[in-house]
Motif scaffolding. Structure first.
Motif, PDB file in Angstrom:
ATOM      1  N   THR A 148       0.843  -1.205   0.000  1.00 24.12           N
ATOM      2  CA  THR A 148       0.000   0.000   0.000  1.00 24.12           C
ATOM      3  C   THR A 148       0.872   1.247   0.000  1.00 24.12           C
ATOM      4  OG1 THR A 148      -1.767  -1.181   1.140  1.00 24.12           O
ATOM      5  CG2 THR A 148      -1.820   1.229   1.243  1.00 24.12           C
ATOM      6  N   LEU A 149       1.942   1.226   0.797  1.00 25.46           N
ATOM      7  CA  LEU A 149       2.864   2.372   0.800  1.00 25.46           C
ATOM      8  C   LEU A 149       3.470   2.569  -0.585  1.00 25.46           C
ATOM      9  CD1 LEU A 149       4.807   2.045   4.168  1.00 25.46           C
ATOM     10  CD2 LEU A 149       2.789   3.412   3.652  1.00 25.46           C
ATOM     11  N   HIS A 150       3.871   1.487  -1.209  1.00 28.61           N
ATOM     12  CA  HIS A 150       4.451   1.577  -2.551  1.00 28.61           C
ATOM     13  C   HIS A 150       3.425   2.143  -3.535  1.00 28.61           C
ATOM     14  CE1 HIS A 150       7.512  -1.844  -1.502  1.00 28.61           C
ATOM     15  NE2 HIS A 150       7.697  -0.738  -0.810  1.00 28.61           N
ATOM     16  N   PHE A 151       2.180   1.690  -3.423  1.00 29.64           N
ATOM     17  CA  PHE A 151       1.106   2.178  -4.288  1.00 29.64           C
ATOM     18  C   PHE A 151       0.884   3.671  -4.081  1.00 29.64           C
ATOM     19  CE2 PHE A 151      -3.446   3.146  -4.736  1.00 29.64           C
ATOM     20  CZ  PHE A 151      -3.620   2.878  -6.082  1.00 29.64           C
ATOM     21  N   TYR A 152       0.784   4.106  -2.828  1.00 31.83           N
ATOM     22  CA  TYR A 152       0.581   5.532  -2.534  1.00 31.83           C
ATOM     23  C   TYR A 152       1.747   6.371  -3.055  1.00 31.83           C
ATOM     24  CZ  TYR A 152      -3.253   4.345   0.715  1.00 31.83           C
ATOM     25  OH  TYR A 152      -4.419   3.906   1.282  1.00 31.83           O
ATOM     26  N   GLU A 153       2.934   5.814  -2.970  1.00 28.60           N
ATOM     27  CA  GLU A 153       4.103   6.542  -3.463  1.00 28.60           C
ATOM     28  C   GLU A 153       4.049   6.680  -4.987  1.00 28.60           C
ATOM     29  OE1 GLU A 153       8.926   6.591  -2.767  1.00 28.60           O
ATOM     30  OE2 GLU A 153       7.695   5.156  -1.659  1.00 28.60           O
ATOM     31  N   ARG A 154       3.669   5.605  -5.675  1.00 26.04           N
ATOM     32  CA  ARG A 154       3.532   5.678  -7.139  1.00 26.04           C
ATOM     33  C   ARG A 154       2.471   6.697  -7.550  1.00 26.04           C
ATOM     34  NH1 ARG A 154       3.705   0.161  -6.639  1.00 26.04           N
ATOM     35  NH2 ARG A 154       1.493  -0.049  -7.129  1.00 26.04           N
ATOM     36  N   LYS A 155       1.438   6.854  -6.727  1.00 21.22           N
ATOM     37  CA  LYS A 155       0.353   7.794  -7.016  1.00 21.22           C
ATOM     38  C   LYS A 155       0.712   9.233  -6.631  1.00 21.22           C
ATOM     39  CE  LYS A 155      -2.762   5.047  -8.672  1.00 21.22           C
ATOM     40  NZ  LYS A 155      -3.224   5.196 -10.037  1.00 21.22           N
ATOM     41  N   GLY A 156       1.874   9.425  -6.025  1.00 18.34           N
ATOM     42  CA  GLY A 156       2.300  10.772  -5.654  1.00 18.34           C
ATOM     43  C   GLY A 156       1.694  11.280  -4.358  1.00 18.34           C
ATOM     44  N   LEU A 157       1.185  10.381  -3.532  1.00 15.40           N
ATOM     45  CA  LEU A 157       0.555  10.778  -2.273  1.00 15.40           C
ATOM     46  C   LEU A 157       1.561  10.925  -1.132  1.00 15.40           C
ATOM     47  CD1 LEU A 157      -2.473   8.389  -2.619  1.00 15.40           C
ATOM     48  CD2 LEU A 157      -2.600  10.880  -2.647  1.00 15.40           C
ATOM     49  N   ILE A 158       2.606  10.124  -1.173  1.00 15.69           N
ATOM     50  CA  ILE A 158       3.661  10.185  -0.160  1.00 15.69           C
ATOM     51  C   ILE A 158       5.007  10.104  -0.863  1.00 15.69           C
ATOM     52  CG2 ILE A 158       2.250   9.208   1.704  1.00 15.69           C
ATOM     53  CD1 ILE A 158       3.672   6.521   1.233  1.00 15.69           C
ATOM     54  N   ARG A 159       6.057  10.467  -0.121  1.00 17.96           N
ATOM     55  CA  ARG A 159       7.421  10.401  -0.657  1.00 17.96           C
ATOM     56  C   ARG A 159       8.299   9.631   0.296  1.00 17.96           C
ATOM     57  NH1 ARG A 159      10.074  15.928  -2.297  1.00 17.96           N
ATOM     58  NH2 ARG A 159      11.189  15.272  -0.470  1.00 17.96           N
ATOM     59  N   SER A 160       9.285   8.997  -0.276  1.00 19.20           N
ATOM     60  CA  SER A 160      10.292   8.337   0.557  1.00 19.20           C
ATOM     61  C   SER A 160      11.656   8.870   0.162  1.00 19.20           C
ATOM     62  CB  SER A 160      10.251   6.815   0.365  1.00 19.20           C
ATOM     63  OG  SER A 160      10.654   6.471  -0.942  1.00 19.20           O
ATOM     64  N   LEU A 161      12.574   8.674   1.071  1.00 21.06           N
ATOM     65  CA  LEU A 161      13.979   8.945   0.798  1.00 21.06           C
ATOM     66  C   LEU A 161      14.624   7.596   0.531  1.00 21.06           C
ATOM     67  CD1 LEU A 161      14.511  11.318   3.843  1.00 21.06           C
ATOM     68  CD2 LEU A 161      14.043  11.984   1.472  1.00 21.06           C
ATOM     69  N   ARG A 162      15.783   7.592  -0.056  1.00 14.56           N
ATOM     70  CA  ARG A 162      16.500   6.334  -0.302  1.00 14.56           C
ATOM     71  C   ARG A 162      17.831   6.357   0.443  1.00 14.56           C
ATOM     72  NH1 ARG A 162      13.864   2.372  -3.499  1.00 14.56           N
ATOM     73  NH2 ARG A 162      12.110   3.448  -4.422  1.00 14.56           N
ATOM     74  N   THR A 163      18.144   5.215   1.021  1.00 15.13           N
ATOM     75  CA  THR A 163      19.429   5.073   1.685  1.00 15.13           C
ATOM     76  C   THR A 163      20.488   4.789   0.620  1.00 15.13           C
ATOM     77  OG1 THR A 163      19.256   2.676   1.954  1.00 15.13           O
ATOM     78  CG2 THR A 163      18.311   4.055   3.714  1.00 15.13           C
ATOM     79  N   SER A 164      21.728   4.731   1.025  1.00 16.57           N
ATOM     80  CA  SER A 164      22.796   4.406   0.076  1.00 16.57           C
ATOM     81  C   SER A 164      22.608   3.001  -0.490  1.00 16.57           C
ATOM     82  CB  SER A 164      24.165   4.532   0.745  1.00 16.57           C
ATOM     83  OG  SER A 164      24.229   3.674   1.869  1.00 16.57           O
ATOM     84  N   GLY A 165      21.903   2.142   0.247  1.00 16.21           N
ATOM     85  CA  GLY A 165      21.601   0.791  -0.235  1.00 16.21           C
ATOM     86  C   GLY A 165      20.271   0.731  -0.990  1.00 16.21           C
ATOM     87  N   ASN A 166      19.713   1.891  -1.343  1.00 12.87           N
ATOM     88  CA  ASN A 166      18.470   2.031  -2.111  1.00 12.87           C
ATOM     89  C   ASN A 166      17.236   1.511  -1.359  1.00 12.87           C
ATOM     90  OD1 ASN A 166      17.239   3.134  -4.375  1.00 12.87           O
ATOM     91  ND2 ASN A 166      17.123   1.154  -5.392  1.00 12.87           N
ATOM     92  N   GLN A 167      17.279   1.543  -0.036  1.00 12.12           N
ATOM     93  CA  GLN A 167      16.115   1.164   0.756  1.00 12.12           C
ATOM     94  C   GLN A 167      15.280   2.410   1.039  1.00 12.12           C
ATOM     95  OE1 GLN A 167      17.858  -0.623   4.227  1.00 12.12           O
ATOM     96  NE2 GLN A 167      17.824  -2.666   3.315  1.00 12.12           N
ATOM     97  N   ARG A 168      13.957   2.233   1.015  1.00 15.85           N
ATOM     98  CA  ARG A 168      13.056   3.355   1.297  1.00 15.85           C
ATOM     99  C   ARG A 168      13.106   3.707   2.776  1.00 15.85           C
ATOM    100  NH1 ARG A 168       9.829   0.612  -2.689  1.00 15.85           N
ATOM    101  NH2 ARG A 168       9.003   2.075  -4.226  1.00 15.85           N
ATOM    102  N   ARG A 169      13.034   5.003   3.030  1.00 22.21           N
ATOM    103  CA  ARG A 169      12.891   5.525   4.388  1.00 22.21           C
ATOM    104  C   ARG A 169      11.848   6.631   4.326  1.00 22.21           C
ATOM    105  NH1 ARG A 169      14.984   1.464   5.548  1.00 22.21           N
ATOM    106  NH2 ARG A 169      16.947   1.153   6.605  1.00 22.21           N
ATOM    107  N   TYR A 170      10.990   6.667   5.347  1.00 25.61           N
ATOM    108  CA  TYR A 170       9.933   7.672   5.420  1.00 25.61           C
ATOM    109  C   TYR A 170      10.138   8.517   6.664  1.00 25.61           C
ATOM    110  CZ  TYR A 170       7.533   4.747   2.001  1.00 25.61           C
ATOM    111  OH  TYR A 170       7.212   4.033   0.881  1.00 25.61           O
ATOM    112  N   GLY A 171       9.883   9.801   6.531  1.00 26.60           N
ATOM    113  CA  GLY A 171       9.868  10.669   7.700  1.00 26.60           C
ATOM    114  C   GLY A 171       8.624  10.364   8.514  1.00 26.60           C
ATOM    115  N   VAL A 172       8.679  10.613   9.821  1.00 28.84           N
ATOM    116  CA  VAL A 172       7.520  10.301  10.663  1.00 28.84           C
ATOM    117  C   VAL A 172       6.291  11.115  10.260  1.00 28.84           C
ATOM    118  CG1 VAL A 172       8.809   9.451  12.656  1.00 28.84           C
ATOM    119  CG2 VAL A 172       8.281  11.877  12.467  1.00 28.84           C
TER     120      VAL A 172
END
Length: 144
Positions: A19-43
Motif C-alpha cells: 500500500t505504501l508503494h502504491f501511494y508513493e507511485r500515485k504521488g501521495l507520499i514520498r520516501s527517501l533512499r538510503t545508500s543501499g536504495n532502501q526506502r525511508r519515510y519521515g515520521v
C-alpha cells in the motif's frame, strides 16, 4: 527528523507495505533512499497516511487527496494552519456527501422494505426510460 523503514511505516499506519508503494507511485507520499536504495519515510508520513485512509473511507478519490496534498510542503511537517486549509477545502464536499448518504439511507431502507411490490410508487422505477431526458445517472436519488 526520525526516519522509518518501509515495514515500520506500514505497521504504524496499519497498512501493507504494498500500500505504501502504491501511494508513493500515485504521488501521495514520498520516501527517501538510503545508500543501499532502501526506502525511508519521515515520521510526518504517518499523518498523511491517516488522512489518506480516512479520506478513502468517506469516498474521497485518491486523486483529490493528491491534489490537496500539493498545497502541503514536502520538506517539512505541515503546520496546523496548513492542515486546516486542506480540511476547509473539503468541507463543502463532505457536507454534500453526508447529505447524499443520509438521503440514500432513508430512501433505500424504504425501497428494500417494499420488495418492489408497488412499482407505481417505487423511487427506482423508470417506465419507458422517461428520466433519460433529464440526464445521466440516478435522477431521482441524485440530490436530497
Amino acid at each position: 527528523m526520525r526516519e522509518l523503514s518501509v515495514g515500520e511505516a506500514a505497521r504504524r499506519a496499519g497498512v501493507a507495505v504494498s500500500t505504501l508503494h502504491f501511494y508513493e507511485r500515485k504521488g501521495l507520499i514520498r520516501s527517501l533512499r538510503t545508500s543501499g536504495n532502501q526506502r525511508r519515510y519521515g515520521v510526518d508520513v504517518l499523518r498523511r497516511l491517516a488522512v489518506i485512509r480516512v479520506a478513502q473511507r468517506v469516498g474521497i478519490p485518491l486523486e483529490a487527496v493528491r491534489r490537496a496534498f500539493e498545497a502541503l510542503p514536502d520538506e517539512r511537517t505541515p503546520t496546523r494552519e496548513e492542515w486546516a486549509r486542506l480540511s476547509a477545502a473539503w468541507h463543502d464536499e463532505l457536507e454534500e456527501r453526508i447529505a447524499q448518504l443520509v438521503n440514500l439511507k432513508d430512501r433505500l431502507t424504504g425501497c428494500i422494505g417494499c420488495g418492489c411490490l408497488s412499482l407505481t410508487a417505487c423511487g427506482l422505477a423508470n417506465p419507458g426510460d422517461e428520466l433519460a431526458a433529464e440526464g445521466h445517472g440516478p435522477r431521482r436519488w441524485a440530490t436530497p
